[in-house]
Design an enzyme around this catalytic site. Structure first.
Site, mmCIF file in Angstrom:
data_model
loop_
_atom_site.group_PDB
_atom_site.id
_atom_site.type_symbol
_atom_site.label_atom_id
_atom_site.label_comp_id
_atom_site.label_asym_id
_atom_site.label_seq_id
_atom_site.Cartn_x
_atom_site.Cartn_y
_atom_site.Cartn_z
ATOM 1 N N HIS A 468 64.582 57.555 7.273
ATOM 2 C CA HIS A 468 63.679 56.418 7.497
ATOM 3 C C HIS A 468 64.403 55.274 8.179
ATOM 4 O O HIS A 468 63.933 54.707 9.175
ATOM 5 C CB HIS A 468 63.092 55.947 6.156
ATOM 6 C CG HIS A 468 62.250 54.714 6.278
ATOM 7 N ND1 HIS A 468 62.766 53.443 6.095
ATOM 8 C CD2 HIS A 468 60.949 54.553 6.597
ATOM 9 C CE1 HIS A 468 61.797 52.560 6.283
ATOM 10 N NE2 HIS A 468 60.694 53.209 6.583
ATOM 11 N N CYS A 844 56.672 64.180 20.226
ATOM 12 C CA CYS A 844 56.748 62.806 19.726
ATOM 13 C C CYS A 844 57.758 62.643 18.592
ATOM 14 O O CYS A 844 57.828 61.591 17.966
ATOM 15 C CB CYS A 844 55.378 62.312 19.274
ATOM 16 S SG CYS A 844 54.687 63.242 17.888
#
Length: 898
Positions: A468, A844
């Site tokens: 993250h 992506c």
């Protein structure tokens, strides 16, 4: 019998620059210079395959190698008039490594080989300089003892420093022949004391010891590390170059030096380099003496009072300058050149394409294209896309002193300095007070987004390159070091504990997101500069590439940054990131904690205008360019509080009982959330969430089209689809909302509905899924996780070990795994387009900014790549290079077929 040896010398060579794979870079270029008629000492090159054979067969020399080397040395003897091992006219040799990719300083070299207690006298007599001969002999013993015999070089340094102190000398050059003889005696005693073996006197033994040592140095730790860092395969091996010695330490008419045909720092078209009078090659690099400038202009600019080569040896300089210009024209690239002048005679020892900064690379490529040396496409192909990071982010001054306290993964490039803070709220408060901070966490979560945005840089002790922290930091262009396992964070006592130091909140650190280093204190920085050359290269790249380049963005700041870097749309807008802002997170929690659909719809009605305004801004910034919006993807528990303190605070805001909230949080907890209740599964369980998001998208499209006058065609992406029925269910809900909004607005809305391919089943069933999809976008982060069965957040614990042990060459979360994940992408692309001709395909995941992965996407026929804003220029350049490379391959194949 295999041909292991290629000779060169006297204007003739068996090889050429085309033989780089076989002869290594150094050997191929020595052969090429020889063929060009340049003054090159004669020699021979042992091929790279011999190194591989030697290492594979337990460090045993290949059959026939010794005989071929002997033949090569006989040729050298004829050219030089000297004899290897002779005590009257000895031929002395240098033995150097030479891999096909430049690996400066990573492998071993031995000079003056062939000297012994007898031939040293002949060398002194022949040169008319006994001191030179004994100096050469001590250098040989020192080098051979270290490189071949394994005696620590500090043993020799201690002897030399002790002797200089005893004699009252400051410099090595002050020692006389007799004094060097005494040093040599002590060197030989030290070797025998350490190893119990005498220093070898037989030149043949010396030669094969040196050749074996150079082969073995291919597997030394620093060479292995360098190969990992630069993606050089271990199977390439190194060549060995055995060459007749020429001497730059034969008095004041001799010299040695290194030069670049253009400035490697700035790219300016000027001869740039240094030399030393009366020295051997390693003296220039070792920094024992201060080198002198090659050109008079450089001497004046530096303020040096030592004469330049141009003034000191004008004839040799004039010849050298002429050769430098000829080599640059021949190779059509900036050259890094090593040379020696022996009693006024110039010898060329090496040429290779010079290492250069990103700024210099751009200038050299553009200038050479404009000079007509290379084409614009060649200029584009010359730039390393990853090096553009140097131009987009601040970097640590390479001359600055570094106090390294730990290291992790280089998760987001650039350098940052600030005070340590341990929470996101502290980061925000500190910035309000005008202080710069580094956010230090064990790991970050989506709730840290405000602190990550406020901080100058982010340091985590857990997590990999696609954690993250890494993904979000790259998206924001914020420097980040992740997975710094050697550092411990004591959150309770607000301490950063490293091996050498313990730091507290408020102490200053610097992180280098380009190298992964964590440093104590404030370190001087170099600010990024985007030159006109950058713009030209990007313009030429855009003219060459086939694929378009989009960005991953969900904030206006990210979208604007991406547009400024040349993004051609948004390939991934992660809508969940929009819910973590302070004014939204509690409304989101209210929706999640609602007891029924009516309660959820009430909360969603509050979120609708927030999402709509976000989408209006994104559509407006992109002004008609495609925008792909992913519906809510992460499991709902990610939005909920975790600690008792957070639960108490949220319960107070939502006016519910903390115990009840804890119970609801526990109920939503998942054992494996990566494979749990997320993506389209949420939209099926709670269709009202997808309906709210679809309404926000369509209403925003109507408003943005009205405000900007540009047509808006939103692309709605349904995540984590594994079954066509899942996509059909969610698609029907989206289409129903579209029909409602079209009726309410009185205008038609064009839109696309597609899916992310991030599960192996989706890739294999792409033919049926394509019947319901307008586009596929490969979510390679999750596709890599689900294909390998590896959680990317835990991968850092063992993937580095896998790389060190040769199990994998690249981290599959950083550079796409072509054989497994790549094959699934190719299968999905082929099957999807078989069903629906012209199906739009993109990528992506984080791989969208990796040059090697982009090359694969070009080969697979994808239409676009999407990456974080600050990687857009890298992707534009890499996509152009992939197109150029593909065209060249096709031309070669067509030629072969004809």
């Amino acid at each position: 019998m295999a041909k292991w040896v290629y000779t060169f010398g006297a204007g003739q060579a068996e090889g050429s620059a085309e033989d780089r794979d076989r002869l290594g870079g150094k050997g191929a270029n020595l052969a090429e210079m020889c063929n060009l008629g340049l003054p090159v000492p004669p020699g021979l090159t042992i091929v790279t395959a011999a190194c591989n054979s030697y290492l594979e067969k337990g460090r045993s020399m290949p059959e026939g190698l010794r005989e071929q080397v002997r033949e090569g040395i006989t040729r050298m003897e004829k050219i030089t008039g000297r004899v290897f091992g002779d005590t009257n006219r000895p031929l002395l040799l240098s033995v150097r490594s030479g891999a096909r990719a430049s690996m400066p300083g990573m492998m071993d070299t031995v000079l003056n080989l062939g000297l012994n207690d007898q031939s040293v006298h002949a060398l002194g007599h022949d040169a008319g300089d006994a001191r030179f001969a004994w100096d050469s002999y001590r250098r040989f013993i020192q080098m051979y003892g270290d490189v071949v015999m394994g005696v620590d070089h500090e043993v020799f340094e201690e002897v030399l420093e002790d002797e200089k102190a005893r004699l009252g000398h400051e410099q090595d050059t002050e020692l006389s022949a007799v004094e060097w003889q005494h040093v040599i005696s002590r060197y030989k005693e030290a070797i025998e004391e350490v190893l119990g073996l005498p220093f070898p006197q037989d030149p043949e033994v010396q030669l094969w010891g040196a050749i074996g040592a150079v082969f073995s140095s291919w597997m030394n730790p620093r060479a292995i590390t360098y190969r990992h860092l630069h993606g050089i395969p271990a199977g390439w091996g190194t060549a060995v170059n055995v060459q007749a010695m020429v001497f730059g330490n034969l008095g004041n008419s001799s010299a040695t030096g290194v030069a670049f045909t253009r400035n490697p720092s700035t790219g300016e078209k000027e001869l740039y380099g240094e030399f030393l009078v009366n020295a051997q090659g390693e003296d220039v690099v070792a920094g024992i003496r201060t080198p002198q400038n090659i050109t008079e202009a450089a001497r004046i600019a530096s303020g040096s009072d030592k004469p330049s080569l141009e003034k000191l040896m004008p004839e040799a300089f004039a010849e050298f300058e002429k050769i430098c210009n000829a080599l640059e024209r021949h190779y059509r690239d900036m050259q890094d050149i090593e040379f020696t002048i022996e009693r006024g005679k110039l010898w060329m020892l090496q040429t290779r394409s010079g290492k250069r900064t990103a700024k210099s690379a751009l200038k050299i490529a553009v200038d050479m294209a404009e000079e007509g040396l290379i084409s614009k496409e060649e200029a584009v192909a010359r730039i390393d896309p990853a090096s553009l990071d140097q131009l987009l982010h601040p970097t640590i001054d390479p001359h600055a002193r570094r106090d390294i306290i730990g290291s992790g993964l280089p998760a987001s490039p650039g350098a940052a300095t600030g005070e340590i803070v341990f929470s996101s709220d502290e980061a925000v408060q500190a910035v309000k007070e005008g202080r710069k901070v580094i956010l230090v966490r064990v790991e970050t979560s989506p709730e840290d987004i405000h602190g990550m945005h406020a901080a100058e840089g982010i340091l985590t002790t857990r997590g990999g390159m696609t954690s993250h922290a890494a993904v979000v930091a790259r998206g924001m262009g914020t420097p980040c070091v992740s997975g710094a396992g050697s550092i411990r964070v004591d959150q309770r006592n607000e301490l950063l504990i490293a091996a050498s130091v313990t730091l507290r909140k408020g102490d200053v650190i610097t992180i280098d997101g380009s190298s992964g280093q964590v440093l104590k204190g404030e370190i001087p920085m170099l600010q990024p500069e985007l030159s006109g050359d950058f713009g030209k290269i990007m313009q030429w790249a855009d003219a060459s590439r086939r694929m378009t380049v989009r960005t991953n963005a969900e904030t206006p700041a990210d979208a604007r940054a991406a547009r400024s870097f040349g993004a051609e749309g948004i390939g991934l807008c992660r809508t969940e990131h929009m819910f973590f802002e302070d004014d939204r997170i509690n409304v989101m929690r209210e929706m999640i904690l609602a007891e029924d659909e009516a309660g959820r719809r009430t909360a969603l009605a509050k979120l609708l205008p927030m999402q709509r305004s976000d989408f209006v801004e994104l559509f407006s910034i992109m002004h008609g360019l495609p925008v792909t919006i992913r519906l809510l993807d992460p499991p709902l528990h990610e939005f909920l509080p975790k600690t008792d303190e957070e639960i108490a605070e949220v319960a107070r805001v939502l006016t519910i009982d903390p115990a009840e909230l804890r119970q609801r949080v526990d109920a939503l907890h998942e054992f494996n959330p990566m494979l749990g209740h997320r993506g389209c599964r949420l939209a099926i369980s709670y269709p009202e969430i997808a309906e709210m998001q679809a309404r926000a998208i369509f209403e925003a499209a109507v408003q943005a089209a009205h405000d900007t006058g540009a047509a808006v065609v939103p692309e709605i992406m349904v995540p984590l689809v594994g079954l066509r029925a899942e996509l059909d269910y969610v698609k029907a809900r989206i289409e129903a909302v579209a029909k409602e909004v079209i009726g309410e607005a009185g205008v038609n809305i064009d839109y696309l509905i597609g899916t992310m391919i991030e599960l192996p089943r989706a890739a294999l069933r792409a033919d049926t899924i394509a019947e319901s999809a307008d586009f596929f976008s490969f979510g390679t982060n999750d596709l890599t996780q689900t294909t390998f069965g590896i959680s990317r957040d835990d991968a850092a614990l063992f993937l580095a070990t896998y790389q060190q042990k040769g199990i994998i060459e690249q981290d599959p979360f950083v550079s796409l795994d072509f054989e497994g994940v790549g094959e699934l992408i190719q299968i999905a692309a082929e099957r999807g387009r078989r069903t629906k001709n012209g199906l739009k395909l993109g990528i992506c995941g984080e791989h969208g900014g990796d040059p090697a992965s982009i090359r694969f996407c070009e080969e697979a026929g994808l239409d676009y790549v999407s990456c974080s804003p600050f990687r857009v220029p890298i992707a534009r350049l890499a996509a152009a290079q992939a197109t150029i490379n593909g065209r060249e391959v096709a031309e070669v194949q067509a030629l072969a077929a004809s």
